[in-house]
Design a protein around this motif. Structure first.
Motif, PDB file in Angstrom:
ATOM      1  N   GLU A  69      44.854  36.834  33.754  1.00  0.00           N
ATOM      2  CA  GLU A  69      44.347  36.571  32.402  1.00  0.00           C
ATOM      3  C   GLU A  69      42.847  36.271  32.480  1.00  0.00           C
ATOM      4  O   GLU A  69      42.059  36.797  31.681  1.00  0.00           O
ATOM      5  CB  GLU A  69      45.080  35.383  31.765  1.00  0.00           C
ATOM      6  N   ARG A  70      42.467  35.415  33.427  1.00  0.00           N
ATOM      7  CA  ARG A  70      41.043  35.104  33.622  1.00  0.00           C
ATOM      8  C   ARG A  70      40.248  36.351  33.969  1.00  0.00           C
ATOM      9  O   ARG A  70      39.127  36.547  33.488  1.00  0.00           O
ATOM     10  CB  ARG A  70      40.870  34.077  34.752  1.00  0.00           C
ATOM     11  N   ALA A  71      40.820  37.187  34.830  1.00  0.00           N
ATOM     12  CA  ALA A  71      40.131  38.410  35.256  1.00  0.00           C
ATOM     13  C   ALA A  71      39.834  39.307  34.056  1.00  0.00           C
ATOM     14  O   ALA A  71      38.745  39.871  33.960  1.00  0.00           O
ATOM     15  CB  ALA A  71      40.967  39.153  36.288  1.00  0.00           C
ATOM     16  N   HIS A  75      36.097  39.865  32.960  1.00  0.00           N
ATOM     17  CA  HIS A  75      35.777  41.224  33.433  1.00  0.00           C
ATOM     18  C   HIS A  75      35.470  41.245  34.932  1.00  0.00           C
ATOM     19  O   HIS A  75      34.448  41.776  35.373  1.00  0.00           O
ATOM     20  CB  HIS A  75      34.618  41.832  32.640  1.00  0.00           C
ATOM     21  N   LYS A  76      36.388  40.638  35.686  1.00  0.00           N
ATOM     22  CA  LYS A  76      36.256  40.589  37.143  1.00  0.00           C
ATOM     23  C   LYS A  76      37.524  41.126  37.797  1.00  0.00           C
ATOM     24  O   LYS A  76      38.602  41.098  37.196  1.00  0.00           O
ATOM     25  CB  LYS A  76      36.064  39.141  37.632  1.00  0.00           C
ATOM     26  N   ILE A 111      37.882  36.840  40.854  1.00  0.00           N
ATOM     27  CA  ILE A 111      38.788  35.733  40.590  1.00  0.00           C
ATOM     28  C   ILE A 111      39.607  35.613  41.877  1.00  0.00           C
ATOM     29  O   ILE A 111      40.169  36.598  42.349  1.00  0.00           O
ATOM     30  CB  ILE A 111      39.720  36.022  39.388  1.00  0.00           C
ATOM     31  N   LEU A 112      39.642  34.430  42.461  1.00  0.00           N
ATOM     32  CA  LEU A 112      40.325  34.236  43.736  1.00  0.00           C
ATOM     33  C   LEU A 112      41.711  33.649  43.505  1.00  0.00           C
ATOM     34  O   LEU A 112      41.865  32.679  42.759  1.00  0.00           O
ATOM     35  CB  LEU A 112      39.510  33.305  44.626  1.00  0.00           C
ATOM     36  N   GLU A 140      42.428  45.194  40.315  1.00  0.00           N
ATOM     37  CA  GLU A 140      41.752  45.218  39.018  1.00  0.00           C
ATOM     38  C   GLU A 140      42.472  44.262  38.074  1.00  0.00           C
ATOM     39  O   GLU A 140      43.616  43.864  38.348  1.00  0.00           O
ATOM     40  CB  GLU A 140      41.756  46.650  38.480  1.00  0.00           C
ATOM     41  N   PRO A 141      41.851  43.912  36.947  1.00  0.00           N
ATOM     42  CA  PRO A 141      42.485  42.979  36.007  1.00  0.00           C
ATOM     43  C   PRO A 141      43.859  43.440  35.492  1.00  0.00           C
ATOM     44  O   PRO A 141      44.677  42.619  35.095  1.00  0.00           O
ATOM     45  CB  PRO A 141      41.480  42.881  34.857  1.00  0.00           C
TER      46      PRO A 141
END
Length: 170
Positions: A69-71, A75-76, A111-112, A140-141
């Motif tokens: 969700e964060r990704a 946009h990471k 995002i780790l 990818e996200p």
């Protein structure tokens, strides 16, 4: 030499090589060695704790859904590390490559996500996960896997790997 001399000689040999005397000497030497090893271990752990805290300064997600969700929002891409708390090579990666400032700079663009190998439900969601650790998956996200690598890497090698991934993304 008569029998009396032989018996006296044996008695002396018995006293010189008495197992009880030998055990005392061995116990004292062992205790001294153990105290020395304990001190060295404690010093090593203090150094490791400092290094591990550098690793822990990275912002690691532990929930896969939240990480993706964060990704999407940021946009990471996501870098997933599958590990085990008892894994020697996972700890070496954390203290080595993942604590290096240059590697950490590169990891800021991801995002780790840390996943424990024992968490079969989450680990099972990772395409190509074989159970080997440490494992790193770059996704990818939308959770599409685009790169993966398994095993321990020296800092320079892991940094080169991250650089190649970055260049391929451009």
């Amino acid at each position: 030499m008569n029998i009396k001399g032989i018996i006296t000689g044996m008695a002396c040999i018995g006293l010189l090589f008495c197992p009880v005397c030998g055990e005392e000497t061995v116990k004292t030497a062992t205790l001294s060695t153990l105290k020395s090893q304990k001190h060295e271990t404690s010093q090593k752990m203090q150094k490791k704790d400092g290094t591990l805290s550098v690793f822990e300064q990275l912002s690691w997600e532990t929930d896969m859904n939240h990480a993706f969700e964060r990704a999407k929002k940021e946009h990471k891409n996501v870098m997933v590390m599958v590990e085990d708390r008892r894994c020697k090579w996972c700890k070496n990666m954390k203290m080595g490559a993942l604590s290096d400032p240059n590697v950490q700079d590169k990891l800021q663009s991801y995002i780790l996500l840390k996943v424990q190998r024992s968490d079969k439900k989450t680990a099972g969601r990772i395409e190509d996960f074989t159970g080997a650790i440490p494992s790193f998956y770059f996704m990818e996200p939308d959770q599409e896997l685009f790169e993966s690598v398994v095993g321990y890497f020296a800092t320079e090698d892991f940094l080169r790997f991250l650089t190649e991934i970055q260049e391929d993304e451009l």
